[in-house]
Motif scaffolding. Sequence first.
Motif, PDB file in Angstrom:
ATOM      1  N   ILE A 634       0.825  -1.217   0.000  1.00 18.20           N
ATOM      2  CA  ILE A 634       0.000   0.000   0.000  1.00 18.20           C
ATOM      3  C   ILE A 634       0.855   1.262   0.000  1.00 18.20           C
ATOM      4  O   ILE A 634       0.600   2.197  -0.781  1.00 18.20           O
ATOM      5  CB  ILE A 634      -0.979  -0.025   1.199  1.00 18.20           C
ATOM      6  CG1 ILE A 634      -2.102  -1.034   0.940  1.00 18.20           C
ATOM      7  CG2 ILE A 634      -1.565   1.358   1.444  1.00 18.20           C
ATOM      8  CD1 ILE A 634      -3.087  -1.171   2.083  1.00 18.20           C
ATOM      9  N   PRO A 635       1.899   1.373   0.854  1.00 18.66           N
ATOM     10  CA  PRO A 635       2.731   2.590   0.777  1.00 18.66           C
ATOM     11  C   PRO A 635       3.370   2.783  -0.594  1.00 18.66           C
ATOM     12  O   PRO A 635       3.444   3.923  -1.092  1.00 18.66           O
ATOM     13  CB  PRO A 635       3.787   2.359   1.866  1.00 18.66           C
ATOM     14  CG  PRO A 635       3.157   1.398   2.819  1.00 18.66           C
ATOM     15  CD  PRO A 635       2.315   0.506   1.971  1.00 18.66           C
ATOM     16  N   ALA A 636       3.842   1.684  -1.227  1.00 18.31           N
ATOM     17  CA  ALA A 636       4.449   1.816  -2.548  1.00 18.31           C
ATOM     18  C   ALA A 636       3.430   2.279  -3.584  1.00 18.31           C
ATOM     19  O   ALA A 636       3.734   3.117  -4.451  1.00 18.31           O
ATOM     20  CB  ALA A 636       5.073   0.485  -2.972  1.00 18.31           C
ATOM     21  N   LEU A 637       2.207   1.755  -3.502  1.00 21.80           N
ATOM     22  CA  LEU A 637       1.170   2.181  -4.448  1.00 21.80           C
ATOM     23  C   LEU A 637       0.808   3.647  -4.243  1.00 21.80           C
ATOM     24  O   LEU A 637       0.595   4.395  -5.207  1.00 21.80           O
ATOM     25  CB  LEU A 637      -0.056   1.282  -4.290  1.00 21.80           C
ATOM     26  CG  LEU A 637       0.151  -0.212  -4.617  1.00 21.80           C
ATOM     27  CD1 LEU A 637      -1.112  -1.007  -4.318  1.00 21.80           C
ATOM     28  CD2 LEU A 637       0.543  -0.385  -6.077  1.00 21.80           C
ATOM     29  N   LEU A 638       0.719   4.067  -2.979  1.00 20.49           N
ATOM     30  CA  LEU A 638       0.431   5.473  -2.710  1.00 20.49           C
ATOM     31  C   LEU A 638       1.565   6.364  -3.230  1.00 20.49           C
ATOM     32  O   LEU A 638       1.315   7.439  -3.796  1.00 20.49           O
ATOM     33  CB  LEU A 638       0.229   5.681  -1.209  1.00 20.49           C
ATOM     34  CG  LEU A 638      -1.004   5.023  -0.589  1.00 20.49           C
ATOM     35  CD1 LEU A 638      -1.021   5.247   0.911  1.00 20.49           C
ATOM     36  CD2 LEU A 638      -2.281   5.558  -1.208  1.00 20.49           C
ATOM     37  N   GLY A 641       1.270   6.748  -6.902  1.00 21.86           N
ATOM     38  CA  GLY A 641       0.201   7.667  -7.264  1.00 21.86           C
ATOM     39  C   GLY A 641       0.603   9.120  -7.098  1.00 21.86           C
ATOM     40  O   GLY A 641       0.282   9.971  -7.945  1.00 21.86           O
ATOM     41  N   VAL A 642       1.314   9.413  -5.994  1.00 21.93           N
ATOM     42  CA  VAL A 642       1.779  10.785  -5.780  1.00 21.93           C
ATOM     43  C   VAL A 642       2.772  11.201  -6.871  1.00 21.93           C
ATOM     44  O   VAL A 642       2.703  12.301  -7.417  1.00 21.93           O
ATOM     45  CB  VAL A 642       2.417  10.902  -4.381  1.00 21.93           C
ATOM     46  CG1 VAL A 642       3.108  12.260  -4.219  1.00 21.93           C
ATOM     47  CG2 VAL A 642       1.359  10.720  -3.306  1.00 21.93           C
ATOM     48  N   LEU A 643       3.702  10.300  -7.205  1.00 22.78           N
ATOM     49  CA  LEU A 643       4.694  10.609  -8.238  1.00 22.78           C
ATOM     50  C   LEU A 643       4.028  10.838  -9.589  1.00 22.78           C
ATOM     51  O   LEU A 643       4.399  11.753 -10.340  1.00 22.78           O
ATOM     52  CB  LEU A 643       5.705   9.465  -8.321  1.00 22.78           C
ATOM     53  CG  LEU A 643       6.875   9.653  -9.297  1.00 22.78           C
ATOM     54  CD1 LEU A 643       7.681  10.878  -8.919  1.00 22.78           C
ATOM     55  CD2 LEU A 643       7.755   8.399  -9.310  1.00 22.78           C
ATOM     56  N   GLU A 694       8.591  16.714  -4.233  1.00 31.43           N
ATOM     57  CA  GLU A 694       9.199  15.458  -4.675  1.00 31.43           C
ATOM     58  C   GLU A 694      10.633  15.346  -4.167  1.00 31.43           C
ATOM     59  O   GLU A 694      11.067  14.256  -3.749  1.00 31.43           O
ATOM     60  CB  GLU A 694       9.157  15.367  -6.195  1.00 31.43           C
ATOM     61  CG  GLU A 694       9.727  14.077  -6.765  1.00 31.43           C
ATOM     62  CD  GLU A 694       8.980  12.853  -6.282  1.00 31.43           C
ATOM     63  OE1 GLU A 694       9.613  11.781  -6.188  1.00 31.43           O
ATOM     64  OE2 GLU A 694       7.769  12.958  -5.992  1.00 31.43           O
ATOM     65  N   LEU A 695      11.370  16.438  -4.172  1.00 33.56           N
ATOM     66  CA  LEU A 695      12.729  16.413  -3.641  1.00 33.56           C
ATOM     67  C   LEU A 695      12.719  16.115  -2.136  1.00 33.56           C
ATOM     68  O   LEU A 695      13.540  15.350  -1.646  1.00 33.56           O
ATOM     69  CB  LEU A 695      13.411  17.753  -3.922  1.00 33.56           C
ATOM     70  CG  LEU A 695      14.837  17.920  -3.343  1.00 33.56           C
ATOM     71  CD1 LEU A 695      15.777  16.860  -3.919  1.00 33.56           C
ATOM     72  CD2 LEU A 695      15.367  19.320  -3.619  1.00 33.56           C
ATOM     73  N   ASP A 696      11.780  16.705  -1.428  1.00 32.06           N
ATOM     74  CA  ASP A 696      11.668  16.459   0.011  1.00 32.06           C
ATOM     75  C   ASP A 696      11.353  14.996   0.297  1.00 32.06           C
ATOM     76  O   ASP A 696      11.914  14.381   1.208  1.00 32.06           O
ATOM     77  CB  ASP A 696      10.589  17.372   0.597  1.00 32.06           C
ATOM     78  CG  ASP A 696      10.608  17.363   2.111  1.00 32.06           C
ATOM     79  OD1 ASP A 696      11.654  17.668   2.713  1.00 32.06           O
ATOM     80  OD2 ASP A 696       9.562  17.030   2.709  1.00 32.06           O
ATOM     81  N   PRO A 782       8.343   3.127   1.088  1.00 31.56           N
ATOM     82  CA  PRO A 782       8.885   4.493   1.160  1.00 31.56           C
ATOM     83  C   PRO A 782       8.548   5.161   2.486  1.00 31.56           C
ATOM     84  O   PRO A 782       7.365   5.261   2.846  1.00 31.56           O
ATOM     85  CB  PRO A 782       8.196   5.203  -0.019  1.00 31.56           C
ATOM     86  CG  PRO A 782       6.979   4.382  -0.311  1.00 31.56           C
ATOM     87  CD  PRO A 782       7.316   2.985   0.036  1.00 31.56           C
ATOM     88  N   PRO A 783       9.547   5.599   3.236  1.00 33.20           N
ATOM     89  CA  PRO A 783       9.272   6.251   4.532  1.00 33.20           C
ATOM     90  C   PRO A 783       8.395   7.489   4.418  1.00 33.20           C
ATOM     91  O   PRO A 783       7.646   7.805   5.346  1.00 33.20           O
ATOM     92  CB  PRO A 783      10.683   6.604   5.042  1.00 33.20           C
ATOM     93  CG  PRO A 783      11.585   5.622   4.372  1.00 33.20           C
ATOM     94  CD  PRO A 783      10.996   5.419   3.011  1.00 33.20           C
ATOM     95  N   SER A 784       8.477   8.199   3.295  1.00 36.02           N
ATOM     96  CA  SER A 784       7.647   9.399   3.151  1.00 36.02           C
ATOM     97  C   SER A 784       6.164   9.054   3.205  1.00 36.02           C
ATOM     98  O   SER A 784       5.365   9.796   3.797  1.00 36.02           O
ATOM     99  CB  SER A 784       7.977  10.099   1.833  1.00 36.02           C
ATOM    100  OG  SER A 784       7.756   9.219   0.724  1.00 36.02           O
ATOM    101  N   MET A 785       5.768   7.913   2.617  1.00 39.75           N
ATOM    102  CA  MET A 785       4.366   7.509   2.661  1.00 39.75           C
ATOM    103  C   MET A 785       3.998   6.941   4.028  1.00 39.75           C
ATOM    104  O   MET A 785       2.876   7.130   4.505  1.00 39.75           O
ATOM    105  CB  MET A 785       4.096   6.455   1.574  1.00 39.75           C
ATOM    106  CG  MET A 785       4.080   7.010   0.173  1.00 39.75           C
ATOM    107  SD  MET A 785       2.785   8.249  -0.084  1.00 39.75           S
ATOM    108  CE  MET A 785       3.775   9.755  -0.112  1.00 39.75           C
TER     109      MET A 785
END
Length: 816
Positions: A634-638, A641-643, A694-696, A782-785
């Motif tokens: 789920i985090p990878a899919l989210l 989607g954001v990217l 995206e950089l953040d 991804p830690p950001s998600m």
Amino acid sequence: MRLPVAAGAATGAVAVALYPLFQTGTWFWASLGAILVVTAVGMLASRYTLPVWPVPLAQLAVFWLYLTAVFAGDTAWARVVPTKESAVELAELVATGFADIQKFAVPVPERPGITLLTCGGVGLIAILVDFCAARLRRSALAGLPLLSLFVVPASFIGDPLSWPTVVIAALGFLGLLAADGRERVTHWGRAVLVRRTPSFVAPRPAAETGTLRLSGKRVGFAAIVLAVLLPSMVPTLEPNPLFGFGVGNGNGRGGNTIGIPNAMVNLRGALSLPANSTVLTYTSSDSASRYLRLYSLDVFDGTEWTMSPPRGRPQDRTSEGPLPPAPGQGAGVPAAQATTRVTVSEEVRRLSFLPLPYPATQVRIEGDWRADVDTLMVFSTTDTAEGGTYEVVSNEPRPTAEALRTAGAAPQAISDKYLRLPEDLPDEIVRLASAVTDPDAGKYEQAIQLQEFFTSKGGFSYTLATQGHGGPALTDFLIRSRAGYCEQFAASMAVLARVLGIPARVSVGYTGGTNISGQWTVRTHDSHAWPELYFEGTGWLRFEPTPAGAAGQGSATVPIYTQPEVTTGGDDTPTANPSTGPTGAGVPSGSASNPRNPMLDRDFGGVPVAVEEGTPTAVKIGLGGVAVLLVVLIPALLRAGVLLRRRRVYSRQALRSGAAGEAGEATATALGSTGIAAVRSNRGQATVAAAWAELDDALCDYGVSRQPSESPRALARRLSEQHEFDAAAAASLARIAEAVERMLFARTLGETGSFREDVRRVRRALASTVSRGRRVRAVLLPPSMLLRIRAMGTRLLDGFDRLENIRFGRPARRNA
């Protein structure tokens, strides 16, 4: 006053579990009113700090006023104050309710007596919960009355409760515990720990106990989620009862009585099970399939079919020799004798009635098993048959059509018992029985006409999306909907037969099943109900009104003696289906190594009925693994989607920049230079914001630190020098940082263009500075998600905090 409200909410949440017991929702609104009345008294008692013990008495008194107003208002003074007449009316309703409970099967209709009992029980539970939680301050102890309310539906229905019901009940109890915990913690004084509050912000009163409450909520929510999800991922330790034995039937081992199961409720549960498990297998001496009967239902009270308690005398034990003779079967009727060897699956639980072909003449089985003289049901009060093997010798009648046409009148004892109908049977059903049959025909012809009415001429269809077989449900099935499953078909034909003067009863058991490698296999979805009609000299004969094949229950078959084309030979046996078996039982010709059901050969071209094998274990494990993988991803899919959304922003900006030259003159004329600058600035800001976000996220995913005091330009310079970016990556990072600073501090943003290639180049440069494992984690987890998901959970908990901070009393006075 928080605890009385939480106690009432918990009671209402647990009461939702009662909904499968009723056909409609009248009981819920009456019970909700009772909970509100009890809660209101509890809130007043807490507001004015009344002593502990008078509060339950006050709640009982007000609750009595409520019951009087709702159920006996016509005989009460001012429709509220109890009188002698209202008390008598309530007592009569209670007695009627207890009688209805014994008479109706779940789901029960909305009768006033049953609604009163339900409302009274829920109200008393609400008083007990309020007393334990709000008066004694023992909220954990309040779980006992709540549990007693929760187990009521589990005692009467064979199907498990739905997971939303369990979650709602658990949340109600969790809310009660949380409210009690907050009441206790607030008495300790001012807490130092503050949740989600910056260090330079003073602690708020509402957040003083936040950290402790947050931990409790996390534990509670995690427990609920695990309780719901974990059982679905773990293999079942014990299979579900295939026919619901032991669920609410009072079966006990070691006594001299046997509980009477609700055969129709168990039948519906078996047909609705998603898994088509094997119940038993059998082989017969003539290789033919046979219906296997469990129960014989002889009593119809206008609402449901039930069976009289079986009677097993010591001399009727199966170990004593042959069973009692079949009622009504004369010595001169042609019969086919066969021996059937049955092996019951070990997954079946508490099988106290034996599945047998009718009529059985001898049963060879270990244990104390006895036969009921009237019905030849074989049962035991001390033994069960799961995992066992037994042999049955049956002597099935093969009557000729002429013998059935000329059958004499049934004995008086048979007529008195099997022609009995309720006095309030709807006139529509009586008229229908006469309308679909020829009044000048004999009983045998009328029975065949009834069967054809259900199977072909009446416009009936087979569906499991219906319930009930008596009262309004029976009338609706016969007159209006004409859609149901075997329960409705069997019960309806038996009722119509009794209206026509033909003794009838309903049998519940299994169809013949499917032949697999020379062995007949009976599964859960072969559970079936059918009517049996009595003809003097032949006895009880099976009829089949349920549609077969694709339109109905696939393994149901129509008896040969009910077919119009049946003729008789010189040896008084049916000639439409010549015998090649050892007993002359009408077995079709064919290889002995691959015997088939004769009805399948005739009606379906010899093609065995397809049977669901159920989902294989390997497939279940695979599906479970896929489900777990999807949850993990789920985090990878989210993140993907954001990217993708940000890339669309870059693409739109690039298209607009490319078209700017062609449309420049027209735009300048329409908007002027100031308008063009504003439009371009808004578009450019969206692009710059997307690139910086995206950089953040990339810095977070790859574990690259970012100091809060660093400006965008300082961050770009440090990253380029520390990680030794190449010239192209350093230039891209510098362009992004410069655009961010212009967006934040400059008067105009200027031309920005698309940052898509710049962002991609910087991401690749960052990825090259970390290990392979870190790169894989940045893609899959991804830690950001993960931080965003955690923030969503935090906001959800904040919402619960806001609900908790609602105060029902007068606001505290503030010192001037």
